[in-house]
Design a protein around this motif. Structure first.
Motif, mmCIF file in Angstrom:
data_model
loop_
_atom_site.group_PDB
_atom_site.id
_atom_site.type_symbol
_atom_site.label_atom_id
_atom_site.label_comp_id
_atom_site.label_asym_id
_atom_site.label_seq_id
_atom_site.Cartn_x
_atom_site.Cartn_y
_atom_site.Cartn_z
ATOM 1 N N LYS A 50 0.834 -1.200 0.000
ATOM 2 C CA LYS A 50 0.000 0.000 0.000
ATOM 3 C C LYS A 50 0.874 1.257 0.000
ATOM 4 O O LYS A 50 0.606 2.201 -0.738
ATOM 5 N N GLU A 69 1.032 4.140 -2.826
ATOM 6 C CA GLU A 69 0.838 5.557 -2.512
ATOM 7 C C GLU A 69 2.027 6.382 -2.977
ATOM 8 O O GLU A 69 1.855 7.494 -3.474
ATOM 9 N N GLU A 115 1.752 6.873 -6.712
ATOM 10 C CA GLU A 115 0.732 7.873 -7.008
ATOM 11 C C GLU A 115 1.266 9.278 -6.738
ATOM 12 O O GLU A 115 1.009 10.208 -7.509
ATOM 13 N N GLU A 116 2.014 9.425 -5.649
ATOM 14 C CA GLU A 116 2.596 10.723 -5.306
ATOM 15 C C GLU A 116 3.605 11.159 -6.356
ATOM 16 O O GLU A 116 3.633 12.327 -6.757
#
Length: 133
Positions: free
Chosen positions: A104, A108, A111-112
């Motif tokens: 996860k 993340e 995505e950042e």
């Protein structure tokens, strides 16, 4: 004092701990059943029908009203096997949770990074537009 107790009792950590204890108790029953009803009969069959729970060494035999003094090492072996299986099961469960958390976090982070690249691209486009004016 009552107010302080209410604050303590409704804290998230206390509730999480209570839930953990209840689930741990149920998990312990499952593992104990697995050891007693599945694993130990197989081990007993492989060792010629030996039931570890009843293994003992007689230190002094019974005489009259005095019961025998025994060293119940079979029960100890049973408890060690229970402990190893419970601890290994908990290790595997925690390992799985940590793996999910790592995946996860990696997702993340990706995505950042994508958002940062989009922002840089947008800023470069704005810069280019301003240069052309």
């Amino acid at each position: 004092m009552l107010k302080e107790f209410k604050e303590f009792a409704v804290k998230g950590n206390v509730i999480d701990l209570a839930v953990g204890v209840v689930i741990g108790g149920a998990f312990g029953k499952i593992v104990t059943s697995m050891v007693n009803d599945i694993i130990m009969p197989i081990v007993g069959a492989l060792t010629g029908g030996v039931n570890f729970t009843y293994l003992k060494f007689v230190i002094r035999g019974a005489s009259g009203d005095i019961p025998a003094v025994t060293l119940n090492y079979g029960n100890f072996i049973q408890n060690v096997v229970d402990f190893l299986i419970v601890s290994f099961s908990i290790f595997m469960f925690i390992n799985l949770i940590n793996k999910i958390k790592r995946e996860k976090r990696a997702e993340e982070k990706k995505e950042e990074e994508v958002k940062e690249r989009e922002e840089v691209t947008l800023l470069q486009e704005i810069r280019d537009l301003l240069k052309n004016k």
